[in-house]
Design an enzyme around this catalytic site. Sequence first.
Site, PDB file in Angstrom:
ATOM      1  CD  GLU A  38      -1.750  -9.167  -7.329  1.00  0.00           C
ATOM      2  OE1 GLU A  38      -1.697  -8.307  -8.233  1.00  0.00           O
ATOM      3  OE2 GLU A  38      -1.469 -10.360  -7.488  1.00  0.00           O
ATOM      4  CB  CYS A  84      -5.833  -1.798  -8.805  1.00  0.00           C
ATOM      5  SG  CYS A  84      -6.496  -3.450  -8.823  1.00  0.00           S
TER       6      CYS A  84
END
Lengths: 524, 441
Positions: free
Chosen positions: A285, A319
Amino acid sequence: MTDFVNEPFANFADRAQRERFVNALEAVRRTLGGRHPLLLGGQDVQTGRWLRSENPARPEQIIGEVAQAGSAEAARAVDVAAKAQARWAATPVEERVALLRRAAGFLRARRDWFAALEVFEVGKSWREADADVVEAIDYLNYYSLNMLQLAGGEPLAQRPGEANRYLYAPRGVSVVIAPWNFPLAILAGMSSAALAAGNPVILKPAEQSPVIACHFTKLLHEAGVPVDVAQYLPGLGADAGQALVAHPQVRVILFTGSKAVGLGILKAASEVAPGERFIKQVIVEMGGKNALIVDEDADLDAAVGGILTSAFSYQGQKCSAASRLIAHRAVYPRLLERLAAALDRLVVGDPVSPGCDLGPLIDPDAVKRVSEAIVSGSRAATLAYRYPDSRLPATGYFVGPVLFTGVKPDSPLAQDELFGPVLCGFQVESFAEAIALANDSAYGLTGGVYSRSPSHIQQAVERLEVGNLYINRPITGAIVGRQPFGGIKLSGLGTKAGGPDYLLSLLWPKTVCENTARHGMPLE
Amino acid sequence: MNELEARVQAIGRTLYDLAKREHAQLTTWNRWTKQVLAWCLADPALKNRVLRFIDCLPSLRTPSAVVQHVREYFPTVGVRLPKALRLGVSLSRGGLLTAPAVAAVVHQIVEQVARQFIAGARPEDALAVIQRLAPRGVLVSCDLLGEQVTSEAEADEYARRYRTFIAAIGRGCHLSIKPSSLSSRFDPLDFDGSLERAAARLRPIAELAVQTGAALTLDMEQYEYRDLTLALAKRLLEEPGLGERVQLGVVIQAYLRDAEAVTEELIAWLHAHHRQLAVRLVKGAYWDYEIARATQLGWPIPVYLDKRQTDQTFERVTVRLLSARDAARTEIASHNVRSISHAMAQMELLEIPKEQVEFQLLYGMGDVIQAAVSRLGYPVRIYTPVGELIPGMAYLVRRILENTANESFLRQDLWEHESIEQLLSEPVPAHAVGGTGPGGP
């Protein structure tokens, strides 16, 4: 089986909750500064090298020192895990998940304490810290229930004399390489998924948040997860991290972090070492350069609030954070004017104080990176708002919020993930242009739209290249089981944390076909 | 039936008869309001679209944007839009009618509906309402509609608007203050800081109010702000030199499960500190929001799900407030005939002079009831929003929702279908009579 229920967020409108949190901060403050060895197969292991975790708001305040693992300790941990693998895999699913759910209960009982520790170790505000702990509890429960559902396998078509089964088996030793920005949630999420699936884990936390990871590992042990099934191995990425990734006995790598490191892991993991008999499964990720579109018919009250949350909560160090604001020219000037004024109301300071909205960046490197980007951005673009340096605390890794306009779409400011409180505003002529600009990125993690046009919302759903699309709300704060989280393009491989098929990445599907007919015997 | 209940029924019937007579003479709704409410009542799906469209309209800057949105929100021809509009949209598609013409019709409709519920944008508009109602002995309380405050500059501007308004209206001005408009950093997490910031802007407003003889009510917004809002009122009452002179009011929302406990606590505080407050008792206007928010965050739902529990709580708090007249001046803010009759019956029972309590009704919605309550000799005050169309939209949508809700008094078509017995029946929650309605605790 009971249905999954999200852990409630703390309600800070409740005086008793506020007092509990203040007490937790005080309790954590008293424990700061201890030393934590590696936890390898029941042994406390010292290495002679110490990683120092400091409070980014007050660098002189040491959160703790943890033993720094190198490649030797990494190999030792993998060895221990490999030996534990068969036993953990053979432990019935019900037993495995009972331990994880017990850990969730322990975490719930100590949630304010863990959240308070995050305030000190990574500079989160109260609400952000609480949300991180809540998410960790959710993962423990969610993957547990999910694994119970998967335990029986999937039904297949059957024919007389032929019994077909589709089963899920654990993959084996799993390495969890976690980031510091959600120091508990992501660590707990990746490790609880691997553990529920029957894989022993080695927890390698980020260098910036090793203390909370140590407490989490101990909590797992306390709940009954065997000491060789969950091991604590803090160290540097270039050293312990690389050794883990390259180790031939490691079967799964779960990584959340930067694009550069993630792509490096993918490459390294695809090298099959001599003697290695499995292809490593890798879940990465990575980052985002997420865009929030404000349409000409948007509710600006809601948009201003949503942008503040999306771009600046936890100083933009998510993020999922918005770093690009794309607004229709009909609303652009008014929106930016209101946004700049709203940014100026924020208070940057030590997040221990409830009066601070934004805390510090994580470390001096982050300050340097973001400050340099602001300096070079100021030359290429227009600085529409900058939080006055005079209002920043004298010490600590603080950078105030910044708003740029007139940014060139192909410039580094518009393309590179910065992981800081910096937002770039873009003015567009039409909604179609907004979508095209939003998609002009190597990343595809989150995206958002403020619009009240049903057709524009439909266009966004169809065309925005993102893993998580948010409409008329902030683009951060995904909730386990409700908004499974993960990106496309260079943001990830499409796995969804907190989603119904995450565990499948950690399991081998096994097909069994048995001939049940015997010559001369009746069919069963 | 006990003595109280008999009085409630008797008063209710009197109000009903008076209202019925008034209704013959008063046209309550203007033409487009009637039409828009009729659409909403006819079809829940259409109602949803109408409300969403109205919410969005003020942000549409060009005629073509208006036409585009009309097409998107009302895509089917089957929808019973006004002929002019339906025709307009299809003609504009063929280029026969210009988008500006269609947009003008749409704006005309929505502005007329807005005018039904919102007095106007300027202090002069409020003055006109005050002067119009004064001969009938009806008082006015104003509410300044505004955008959500997102910066301290906007909070300063809002505070300036409050002061300008108080100065413009002069003596007898009665103004509602939204606590969240007093600071863009109004967050219970930072309780003391938020209190400090809001109080700093409220203080000069209150000082001006004392000078001009104006009264202030701190509006009650979301549940999360409730404790902060009450703390703000207390803070002001404790200010030396100001606290004993300011005419201040707060709001109790009867739909909150802890409404009674909070009333009790407030009265105790007022007694202990020898201070007085006006207390406006309402049912509460954020019902859907509170349910959605609490459910999303995993919190206990703070409001009653069963409307009868709200009504019952309203009556209990009414009694509590009426019996604490040394501390609280009661303001009954409801359009519900039963709730109004109950308060009046209690007043009779407790031998409270009529002028010691106020009945408050919403501008544009309560003309019929207002006339009936006035006729019985009770003071009436009309809650009157003042503001521009954009910030007024949320308010407008709420009023339309209220007037088209199933349990709405206005919806019940008092004069035709609903029996007076039902209208006046004692609120008994489902669980209290052995049922398992949706409103369990």
